[in-house]
Design a protein around this motif. Structure first.
Motif, PDB file in Angstrom:
ATOM      1  N   THR A 217      39.662  84.458 -27.512  1.00  0.00           N
ATOM      2  CA  THR A 217      38.858  84.550 -26.294  1.00  0.00           C
ATOM      3  C   THR A 217      37.890  85.725 -26.336  1.00  0.00           C
ATOM      4  N   GLN A 218      38.266  86.790 -27.044  1.00  0.00           N
ATOM      5  CA  GLN A 218      37.392  87.962 -27.155  1.00  0.00           C
ATOM      6  C   GLN A 218      36.456  87.877 -28.362  1.00  0.00           C
ATOM      7  N   HIS A 219      36.582  86.815 -29.134  1.00  0.00           N
ATOM      8  CA  HIS A 219      35.727  86.598 -30.307  1.00  0.00           C
ATOM      9  C   HIS A 219      35.782  87.787 -31.266  1.00  0.00           C
ATOM     10  N   LEU A 220      37.012  88.191 -31.605  1.00  0.00           N
ATOM     11  CA  LEU A 220      37.182  89.313 -32.524  1.00  0.00           C
ATOM     12  C   LEU A 220      37.018  88.843 -33.958  1.00  0.00           C
ATOM     13  N   HIS A 221      36.369  89.666 -34.744  1.00  0.00           N
ATOM     14  CA  HIS A 221      36.208  89.416 -36.176  1.00  0.00           C
ATOM     15  C   HIS A 221      36.590  90.693 -36.909  1.00  0.00           C
ATOM     16  N   PHE A 222      37.406  90.549 -37.932  1.00  0.00           N
ATOM     17  CA  PHE A 222      37.863  91.705 -38.696  1.00  0.00           C
ATOM     18  C   PHE A 222      36.975  91.884 -39.921  1.00  0.00           C
ATOM     19  N   CYS A 223      36.656  93.133 -40.242  1.00  0.00           N
ATOM     20  CA  CYS A 223      35.741  93.391 -41.358  1.00  0.00           C
ATOM     21  C   CYS A 223      36.405  93.142 -42.706  1.00  0.00           C
ATOM     22  N   SER A 224      37.744  93.102 -42.748  1.00  0.00           N
ATOM     23  CA  SER A 224      38.448  92.807 -43.996  1.00  0.00           C
ATOM     24  C   SER A 224      39.870  92.342 -43.672  1.00  0.00           C
ATOM     25  N   ARG A 225      40.511  91.769 -44.657  1.00  0.00           N
ATOM     26  CA  ARG A 225      41.909  91.355 -44.496  1.00  0.00           C
ATOM     27  C   ARG A 225      42.815  92.568 -44.278  1.00  0.00           C
ATOM     28  N   GLN A 226      42.466  93.684 -44.900  1.00  0.00           N
ATOM     29  CA  GLN A 226      43.263  94.902 -44.735  1.00  0.00           C
ATOM     30  C   GLN A 226      43.208  95.383 -43.288  1.00  0.00           C
ATOM     31  N   VAL A 227      42.053  95.327 -42.674  1.00  0.00           N
ATOM     32  CA  VAL A 227      41.912  95.741 -41.278  1.00  0.00           C
ATOM     33  C   VAL A 227      42.671  94.776 -40.372  1.00  0.00           C
ATOM     34  N   GLU A 228      42.610  93.491 -40.670  1.00  0.00           N
ATOM     35  CA  GLU A 228      43.369  92.509 -39.888  1.00  0.00           C
ATOM     36  C   GLU A 228      44.866  92.789 -40.003  1.00  0.00           C
ATOM     37  N   GLY A 229      45.328  93.097 -41.210  1.00  0.00           N
ATOM     38  CA  GLY A 229      46.737  93.442 -41.408  1.00  0.00           C
ATOM     39  C   GLY A 229      47.124  94.693 -40.654  1.00  0.00           C
ATOM     40  N   CYS A 230      46.251  95.690 -40.657  1.00  0.00           N
ATOM     41  CA  CYS A 230      46.488  96.928 -39.918  1.00  0.00           C
ATOM     42  C   CYS A 230      46.585  96.641 -38.423  1.00  0.00           C
ATOM     43  N   PHE A 231      45.687  95.809 -37.916  1.00  0.00           N
ATOM     44  CA  PHE A 231      45.690  95.401 -36.510  1.00  0.00           C
ATOM     45  C   PHE A 231      47.028  94.758 -36.152  1.00  0.00           C
ATOM     46  N   LEU A 232      47.468  93.816 -36.969  1.00  0.00           N
ATOM     47  CA  LEU A 232      48.725  93.113 -36.694  1.00  0.00           C
ATOM     48  C   LEU A 232      49.918  94.054 -36.789  1.00  0.00           C
ATOM     49  N   ASN A 233      49.886  95.006 -37.726  1.00  0.00           N
ATOM     50  CA  ASN A 233      50.965  95.995 -37.829  1.00  0.00           C
ATOM     51  C   ASN A 233      51.032  96.865 -36.582  1.00  0.00           C
ATOM     52  N   HIS A 234      49.876  97.245 -36.042  1.00  0.00           N
ATOM     53  CA  HIS A 234      49.852  98.046 -34.812  1.00  0.00           C
ATOM     54  C   HIS A 234      50.408  97.243 -33.633  1.00  0.00           C
ATOM     55  N   VAL A 235      50.024  95.985 -33.526  1.00  0.00           N
ATOM     56  CA  VAL A 235      50.526  95.143 -32.435  1.00  0.00           C
ATOM     57  C   VAL A 235      52.036  94.972 -32.570  1.00  0.00           C
ATOM     58  N   LEU A 236      52.518  94.765 -33.790  1.00  0.00           N
ATOM     59  CA  LEU A 236      53.962  94.634 -34.014  1.00  0.00           C
ATOM     60  C   LEU A 236      54.692  95.912 -33.634  1.00  0.00           C
ATOM     61  N   ALA A 237      54.150  97.062 -34.020  1.00  0.00           N
ATOM     62  CA  ALA A 237      54.778  98.335 -33.679  1.00  0.00           C
ATOM     63  C   ALA A 237      54.819  98.541 -32.164  1.00  0.00           C
ATOM     64  N   LEU A 238      53.751  98.189 -31.472  1.00  0.00           N
ATOM     65  CA  LEU A 238      53.735  98.305 -30.005  1.00  0.00           C
ATOM     66  C   LEU A 238      54.772  97.378 -29.372  1.00  0.00           C
ATOM     67  N   THR A 239      54.898  96.187 -29.921  1.00  0.00           N
ATOM     68  CA  THR A 239      55.892  95.234 -29.411  1.00  0.00           C
ATOM     69  C   THR A 239      57.301  95.779 -29.603  1.00  0.00           C
ATOM     70  N   GLU A 240      57.569  96.326 -30.783  1.00  0.00           N
ATOM     71  CA  GLU A 240      58.896  96.894 -31.047  1.00  0.00           C
ATOM     72  C   GLU A 240      59.199  98.061 -30.112  1.00  0.00           C
ATOM     73  N   LEU A 241      58.195  98.907 -29.883  1.00  0.00           N
ATOM     74  CA  LEU A 241      58.386 100.028 -28.952  1.00  0.00           C
ATOM     75  C   LEU A 241      58.669  99.531 -27.538  1.00  0.00           C
ATOM     76  N   ALA A 242      57.953  98.511 -27.119  1.00  0.00           N
ATOM     77  CA  ALA A 242      58.162  97.978 -25.772  1.00  0.00           C
ATOM     78  C   ALA A 242      59.556  97.371 -25.626  1.00  0.00           C
ATOM     79  N   LEU A 243      60.027  96.736 -26.665  1.00  0.00           N
ATOM     80  CA  LEU A 243      61.356  96.120 -26.598  1.00  0.00           C
ATOM     81  C   LEU A 243      62.478  97.160 -26.642  1.00  0.00           C
ATOM     82  N   GLU A 244      62.209  98.302 -27.267  1.00  0.00           N
ATOM     83  CA  GLU A 244      63.215  99.357 -27.354  1.00  0.00           C
ATOM     84  C   GLU A 244      63.246 100.251 -26.125  1.00  0.00           C
ATOM     85  N   ALA A 245      62.184 100.257 -25.351  1.00  0.00           N
ATOM     86  CA  ALA A 245      62.079 101.162 -24.205  1.00  0.00           C
ATOM     87  C   ALA A 245      63.126 100.798 -23.157  1.00  0.00           C
TER      88      ALA A 245
END
Length: 73
Positions: free
Chosen positions: A41-69
């Motif tokens: 919906t936000q029409h996001l485009h990643f400049c590389s696969r590495q950046v996309e992987g970094c993005f997903l790792n950050h989202v996963l880490a935030l999810t884990e933190l939220a579940l542990e809180a």
């Protein structure tokens, strides 16, 4: 004259990947949608696969933190 507005795409790079991951996590949570839906919906485009992987790792880490809180009642 009628104007047709199209949403602009946002390019995600090393410079803004952390901020965008936090935004995606928060907005998705508040709107009860998936992060994948947010990306589309936000029409996001990643400049590389590495950046996309970094993005997903950050989202996963935030999810884990939220579940542990501890929840307050």
């Amino acid at each position: 004259m009628n104007e047709n507005t199209q949403p602009c795409a946002r390019i995600i790079s090393d410079l803004n990947v952390e901020d965008e991951a936090l935004r995606a996590f928060y907005v998705s949570l508040m709107n009860r949608q998936s992060v994948d839906d947010y990306i589309h919906t936000q029409h996001l485009h990643f400049c590389s696969r590495q950046v996309e992987g970094c993005f997903l790792n950050h989202v996963l880490a935030l999810t884990e933190l939220a579940l542990e809180a501890p929840t307050t009642r």
